[in-house]
Design a protein around this motif. Structure first.
Motif, short mmCIF file in Angstrom:
data_model
loop_
_atom_site.label_atom_id
_atom_site.label_comp_id
_atom_site.label_asym_id
_atom_site.label_seq_id
_atom_site.Cartn_x
_atom_site.Cartn_y
_atom_site.Cartn_z
N LYS A 195 18.06 57.15 -53.38
CA LYS A 195 17.00 57.56 -54.30
C LYS A 195 17.56 58.10 -55.62
O LYS A 195 17.04 57.79 -56.70
N TRP A 196 18.62 58.90 -55.54
CA TRP A 196 19.18 59.47 -56.76
C TRP A 196 19.69 58.38 -57.69
O TRP A 196 19.58 58.48 -58.92
N LYS A 197 20.23 57.30 -57.10
CA LYS A 197 20.75 56.20 -57.89
C LYS A 197 19.62 55.44 -58.58
O LYS A 197 19.74 55.03 -59.75
N ILE A 198 18.50 55.27 -57.86
CA ILE A 198 17.33 54.61 -58.45
C ILE A 198 16.87 55.38 -59.69
O ILE A 198 16.61 54.80 -60.76
N LEU A 199 16.74 56.67 -59.54
CA LEU A 199 16.29 57.50 -60.66
C LEU A 199 17.26 57.43 -61.83
O LEU A 199 16.84 57.40 -63.00
N GLN A 200 18.53 57.37 -61.53
CA GLN A 200 19.54 57.26 -62.59
C GLN A 200 19.42 55.93 -63.32
O GLN A 200 19.48 55.88 -64.56
N ILE A 201 19.25 54.84 -62.58
CA ILE A 201 19.11 53.51 -63.19
C ILE A 201 17.87 53.46 -64.08
O ILE A 201 17.91 52.93 -65.19
N GLU A 226 9.27 60.11 -58.75
CA GLU A 226 9.54 61.01 -57.62
C GLU A 226 8.39 60.93 -56.61
O GLU A 226 8.61 60.84 -55.40
N LYS A 227 7.17 60.96 -57.11
CA LYS A 227 5.99 60.85 -56.26
C LYS A 227 5.97 59.50 -55.54
O LYS A 227 5.69 59.42 -54.34
N ALA A 228 6.29 58.42 -56.29
CA ALA A 228 6.26 57.08 -55.70
C ALA A 228 7.30 56.94 -54.59
O ALA A 228 7.01 56.41 -53.51
N LEU A 229 8.51 57.42 -54.84
CA LEU A 229 9.58 57.30 -53.83
C LEU A 229 9.26 58.12 -52.59
O LEU A 229 9.76 57.81 -51.50
#
Length: 429
Positions: free
Chosen positions: A6-12, A43-46
């Protein structure tokens, strides 16, 4: 470990200037749907907190679902290459869950997951390799799809006869940007008919790829002023489009269908897997060939299956045994078409084949025929309704809704004018 965290998705999303994210899912019949959220809602979606109205989704409404939630599968994250490069758009494929986060058991993605988990418990896993055929037709002055083409090309022809060569190139480049490994592409038998083959995948990823492929192909065709359709039989004077599925089974990394010492190089598991498919073929037709138009393709004279048998060479057999590029024995299911729900298609094929193995079924000899395949959607639905094994795989609630809603489609067709198929199907598939 999965492809992403998840952290990587947010970073991308931040680094790539992604502004909108599409949360996509399929309904009970395989139609792709989505909602779009902004990057600020990620954040809500994930966390699976984005809600949709279940009563507005075909199938879920009939099952009585109210609020449904979308749980993104983070390994399906992809930036859509055809969208703006400033303020980019990305997508996830999602599972449907209830308010407590429990997956909806009637969701096609979950039905497939359940089948694959059972297969894994028995020590099996499967590679799925689809062959996706489609037509590229011209649009009218208002941009509506037609079934008209100026093209005259046939199998493996090249430009200038093959007028879709540049369109296919753009499709392939786009698919590769989205993580596909394309093996080949070519012009098919009929004018304006094409095929793009991508590398096989396992389980849910294979179905996800088919759904993504269809959306991408239609989007890129539209950018070229054309309409791409996976409709099984858009024109009566031309061959139809199939979606053959190649299945390779493994246990402990070994191909379970191969036995060099046995007749035809096929193992006992291969024969039993074939027998399982044949035993449930008529009922599976309701999923593999899910629309009225599907049965216009399944007629003699256009190299399409019409009878129940298996073969080593005959392309009119619904099941054929082939060797892959790496020498692997594969079982090719030639019945399905491009209107099929890929999640249900793979779920039923794997489950039926494994039932053949567990019950040590023995098929008729290659080439021996066991009767005709369903000739209409109505006949296929009747066979599905009588197959308690298939209903157990998808659940009685799913089966009841599917049969009831598809029966309505049949009834409407029989009462409407003859252009009903084109009006209803050309846009949808």
């Amino acid at each position: 470990m999965g492809k992403y965290e998840k952290w990587k998705i947010l970073q991308i999303i931040e680094e790539e200037d992604v502004k909108f994210i599409r949360l996509q899912f399929v309904d009970l019949f395989g139609t792709i749907k989505n909602i779009a959220v902004t990057a600020g809602q990620m954040e809500k979606a994930l966390a699976g907190k984005c809600m949709i109205e279940g009563q507005r989704v075909h199938g879920m409404r009939e099952l009585g679902y109210g609020s449904l939630f979308l749980q993104p599968d983070i390994d399906t994250f992809s930036i859509l290459p055809w969208r703006p490069q400033q303020g980019k758009v990305a997508r996830f494929l999602c599972d449907l869950t209830d308010r407590e986060g429990r997956r909806i058991q009637e969701s096609p993605r979950q039905i497939l997951r359940n089948v694959l988990l059972k297969a894994e418990e028995e020590g099996y896993d499967f590679d799925i390799d689809p062959e996706c055929e489609f037509f590229l037709f011209e649009t009218d002055e208002e941009g509506n799809p037609t079934t008209y083409t100026r093209e005259k090309a046939n199998y493996l022809d090249v430009a200038p006869l093959d007028q879709g060569e540049n369109v296919r190139r753009d499709m392939i480049l786009t698919l590769e940007e989205m993580g596909f490994e394309i093996q080949s592409s070519h012009h098919e038998d009929a004018p304006a008919q094409h095929e793009v083959d991508f590398r096989q995948a396992k389980g849910i990823r294979a179905a996800d790829q088919i759904v993504t492929f269809r959306t991408t192909v239609r989007t890129i065709a539209q950018r070229h002023g054309l309409h791409a359709t996976f409709m099984p039989k858009p024109r009566t004077d031309l061959p139809g489009s199939s979606m053959a599925i190649h299945i390779t089974g493994f246990q402990d990394g070994k191909n379970i269908f191969a036995d060099e010492q046995a007749e035809n190089g096929l193992s006992q598991e291969a024969y039993s897997f074939i027998a399982g498919l044949l035993a449930h073929m008529n009922g599976m037709a309701a999923i593999a060939n899910p629309i009225i138009n599907s049965y216009k393709r399944l007629k003699s004279g256009f190299h399409a299956p019409t009878e129940l048998f298996w073969s080593l060479t005959d392309r009119e057999a619904p099941i054929r045994v082939t060797k892959g590029s790496e020498g692997q024995i594969r079982i090719e299911w030639l019945l399905p078409d491009g209107a099929a729900n890929p999640y249900m298609l793979i779920a039923f094929a794997v489950a039926a084949g494994l039932s053949g193995i567990s019950e040590k079924m023995v098929p008729l000899k290659a080439g021996e025929k066991a009767g005709a395949l369903p000739g209409t959607l109505k006949e296929a639905l009747q066979a599905f309704g009588q197959d308690t094994f298939l209903q157990k795989i998808c659940g009685n609630r799913y089966a009841d809704v599917y049969i009831r809603e598809k029966s309505k489609e049949w009834d409407l067709y029989t009462k409407e004018v003859t252009d009903w198929e084109l009006r209803e199907y050309l846009h949808r598939f």
